[in-house]
Motif scaffolding. Sequence first.
Motif, PDB file in Angstrom:
ATOM      1  N   ILE A   1      -8.743  33.868 -33.162  1.00 30.83           N
ATOM      2  CA  ILE A   1      -8.632  33.300 -31.791  1.00 30.83           C
ATOM      3  C   ILE A   1      -8.380  31.811 -31.996  1.00 30.83           C
ATOM      4  N   PRO A   2      -7.517  31.232 -30.722  1.00 30.20           N
ATOM      5  CA  PRO A   2      -7.688  29.861 -30.657  1.00 30.20           C
ATOM      6  C   PRO A   2      -8.936  29.378 -30.029  1.00 30.20           C
ATOM      7  N   VAL A   3      -9.375  28.099 -30.159  1.00 30.63           N
ATOM      8  CA  VAL A   3     -10.515  27.675 -29.745  1.00 30.63           C
ATOM      9  C   VAL A   3     -10.142  26.745 -28.559  1.00 30.63           C
ATOM     10  N   TYR A   4     -10.740  27.124 -27.488  1.00 29.53           N
ATOM     11  CA  TYR A   4     -10.671  26.565 -26.068  1.00 29.53           C
ATOM     12  C   TYR A   4     -11.763  25.783 -25.735  1.00 29.53           C
ATOM     13  N   SER A   5     -11.707  24.615 -25.749  1.00 28.15           N
ATOM     14  CA  SER A   5     -13.117  23.508 -25.366  1.00 28.15           C
ATOM     15  C   SER A   5     -14.299  23.965 -26.296  1.00 28.15           C
ATOM     16  N   GLY A   6     -14.154  24.323 -27.520  1.00 32.39           N
ATOM     17  CA  GLY A   6     -15.254  24.631 -28.344  1.00 32.39           C
ATOM     18  C   GLY A   6     -15.715  26.000 -28.242  1.00 32.39           C
ATOM     19  N   ARG A   7     -15.202  27.016 -27.656  1.00 32.03           N
ATOM     20  CA  ARG A   7     -15.497  28.455 -27.356  1.00 32.03           C
ATOM     21  C   ARG A   7     -14.341  29.309 -27.457  1.00 32.03           C
ATOM     22  N   ILE A   8     -14.580  30.584 -27.661  1.00 29.74           N
ATOM     23  CA  ILE A   8     -13.597  31.616 -27.497  1.00 29.74           C
ATOM     24  C   ILE A   8     -13.076  31.703 -26.010  1.00 29.74           C
ATOM     25  N   PRO A   9     -11.524  31.950 -25.997  1.00 34.57           N
ATOM     26  CA  PRO A   9     -11.051  31.914 -24.492  1.00 34.57           C
ATOM     27  C   PRO A   9     -11.832  32.824 -23.807  1.00 34.57           C
ATOM     28  N   GLU A  10     -12.262  32.484 -22.649  1.00 31.93           N
ATOM     29  CA  GLU A  10     -13.430  33.313 -21.932  1.00 31.93           C
ATOM     30  C   GLU A  10     -12.930  34.634 -21.577  1.00 31.93           C
ATOM     31  N   PHE A  11     -11.274  34.774 -20.977  1.00 34.29           N
ATOM     32  CA  PHE A  11     -11.095  36.058 -20.653  1.00 34.29           C
ATOM     33  C   PHE A  11     -10.727  37.092 -21.688  1.00 34.29           C
ATOM     34  N   LEU A  12     -11.171  36.751 -22.853  1.00 38.16           N
ATOM     35  CA  LEU A  12     -11.075  37.643 -24.119  1.00 38.16           C
ATOM     36  C   LEU A  12     -12.570  38.601 -24.164  1.00 38.16           C
ATOM     37  N   GLU A  13     -13.522  37.985 -23.618  1.00 34.56           N
ATOM     38  CA  GLU A  13     -14.779  38.795 -23.628  1.00 34.56           C
ATOM     39  C   GLU A  13     -14.504  39.918 -23.247  1.00 34.56           C
ATOM     40  N   ASP A  14     -14.244  40.278 -22.111  1.00 36.95           N
ATOM     41  CA  ASP A  14     -13.911  41.595 -21.431  1.00 36.95           C
ATOM     42  C   ASP A  14     -13.158  42.443 -22.409  1.00 36.95           C
ATOM     43  N   LEU A  15     -12.089  41.887 -22.865  1.00 38.44           N
ATOM     44  CA  LEU A  15     -11.150  42.648 -23.870  1.00 38.44           C
ATOM     45  C   LEU A  15     -11.913  43.107 -25.163  1.00 38.44           C
ATOM     46  N   PHE A  16     -12.556  42.218 -25.585  1.00 35.20           N
ATOM     47  CA  PHE A  16     -13.389  42.411 -26.745  1.00 35.20           C
ATOM     48  C   PHE A  16     -14.526  43.559 -26.579  1.00 35.20           C
TER      49      PHE A  16
ATOM     50  N   ASP B   1     -12.285  19.752 -32.739  1.00 35.14           N
ATOM     51  CA  ASP B   1     -13.576  20.522 -33.437  1.00 35.14           C
ATOM     52  C   ASP B   1     -13.640  21.940 -32.882  1.00 35.14           C
ATOM     53  N   TYR B   2     -14.093  22.837 -33.652  1.00 30.34           N
ATOM     54  CA  TYR B   2     -14.297  24.177 -33.117  1.00 30.34           C
ATOM     55  C   TYR B   2     -15.600  24.575 -32.633  1.00 30.34           C
ATOM     56  N   ASP B   3     -16.323  23.392 -32.622  1.00 28.01           N
ATOM     57  CA  ASP B   3     -17.803  23.539 -31.975  1.00 28.01           C
ATOM     58  C   ASP B   3     -18.471  25.055 -32.359  1.00 28.01           C
ATOM     59  N   ASP B   4     -18.641  25.703 -31.295  1.00 29.88           N
ATOM     60  CA  ASP B   4     -19.324  26.903 -31.611  1.00 29.88           C
ATOM     61  C   ASP B   4     -18.541  28.341 -31.580  1.00 29.88           C
ATOM     62  N   ALA B   5     -17.374  28.017 -31.453  1.00 33.79           N
ATOM     63  CA  ALA B   5     -16.296  29.123 -31.369  1.00 33.79           C
ATOM     64  C   ALA B   5     -16.443  30.150 -32.305  1.00 33.79           C
ATOM     65  N   LEU B   6     -16.391  29.623 -33.575  1.00 35.44           N
ATOM     66  CA  LEU B   6     -16.502  30.629 -34.636  1.00 35.44           C
ATOM     67  C   LEU B   6     -17.747  31.483 -34.933  1.00 35.44           C
ATOM     68  N   LEU B   7     -18.833  30.792 -34.579  1.00 38.91           N
ATOM     69  CA  LEU B   7     -20.159  31.607 -34.610  1.00 38.91           C
ATOM     70  C   LEU B   7     -20.445  32.596 -33.401  1.00 38.91           C
ATOM     71  N   GLU B   8     -19.600  32.181 -32.177  1.00 35.59           N
ATOM     72  CA  GLU B   8     -19.656  32.896 -31.007  1.00 35.59           C
ATOM     73  C   GLU B   8     -18.810  34.114 -31.452  1.00 35.59           C
ATOM     74  N   LEU B   9     -17.529  34.124 -31.960  1.00 37.68           N
ATOM     75  CA  LEU B   9     -16.802  34.995 -32.310  1.00 37.68           C
ATOM     76  C   LEU B   9     -17.544  36.247 -33.273  1.00 37.68           C
ATOM     77  N   LYS B  10     -18.158  35.345 -34.229  1.00 40.30           N
ATOM     78  CA  LYS B  10     -18.944  36.438 -35.386  1.00 40.30           C
ATOM     79  C   LYS B  10     -19.865  37.240 -34.477  1.00 40.30           C
ATOM     80  N   ASP B  11     -20.805  36.516 -33.759  1.00 48.97           N
ATOM     81  CA  ASP B  11     -21.758  37.080 -33.118  1.00 48.97           C
ATOM     82  C   ASP B  11     -21.402  38.176 -32.345  1.00 48.97           C
ATOM     83  N   TYR B  12     -20.270  38.120 -31.422  1.00 48.05           N
ATOM     84  CA  TYR B  12     -19.513  38.782 -30.614  1.00 48.05           C
ATOM     85  C   TYR B  12     -19.375  40.355 -31.404  1.00 48.05           C
TER      86      TYR B  12
END
Length: 261
Positions: free
Chosen positions: A58-73, A93-104
């Motif tokens: 995923i691309p990082v948007y403001s340090g998070r995963i793109p919000e609309f992808l959550e419902d798709l995931f 910076d990718y901030d918390d995006a990688l951790l968020e993706l992994k957790d999801y």
Amino acid sequence: MNTKLIYFSPTGTTSQIVNKIAAGLGNETETFDFTLHKSRLEYKQLNFSASDFVVVGIPVYSGRIPEFLEDLFNNIKGHETPAAFIAVYGNRDYDDALLELKDYFEKRGFKSIAAAAFIGEHSYTDKVAANRPDKADLNIAFAFGQSIKTKMDNITNLNDVILEVKGNYPYKERKPSPIIVPQTTDDCNNCGICAELCPMEAIDFNNYKIIAPEKCIRCCNCIKKCPENAKSFTDEIIINITNYLESNFADIRKEPEIFGL
């Protein structure tokens, strides 16, 4: 082991990285490209088995995963499925995006084997991480895939694998998104490329200057793909963000970060 690729990649940087990782894995590959709206409609429910290996990018948007992808995931399920997670960011910076993706994905039946943060040219400006991923980045991505294969060959129990990545929980707060869309000049020749490639179908197919602000995620694909350079952001907010990025990150070369290998 069958390799399955899942990615969202409006400007093409994430897809380059993920496909090079797949090449390093060296297995038969099936791709689920979430970039275009019409493609996402085909993936209403995806299930993966323990014999699959899934690479999610995923691309990082403001340090998070793109919000609309959550419902798709939410429609993606694993069954003790080994996976690697990739975040591609624009040199800030990718901030918390990688951790968020992994957790999801861990919550949805996937087993984390490896993860990485790569750099792609920033969507707002080609002066930040210009032309990245470059050859060096892609070589690292290929080697990353090879190392994953070696790791998988030596794992006897997936439950013994514990993957830690950079990031914090609670994740970085999402700030209200400003209602801003690209503007179109009279240089537009009505080719329609922007509307065809818009991942959110935000651009009117009858008038390419009309962009639905409630749909636009400012991925900048329409700007980067326009053959006439007819689209750009003119809003002061985006201009100020772009100036900040260019002043602070244009002369810095950040390198990919690998976790779990």
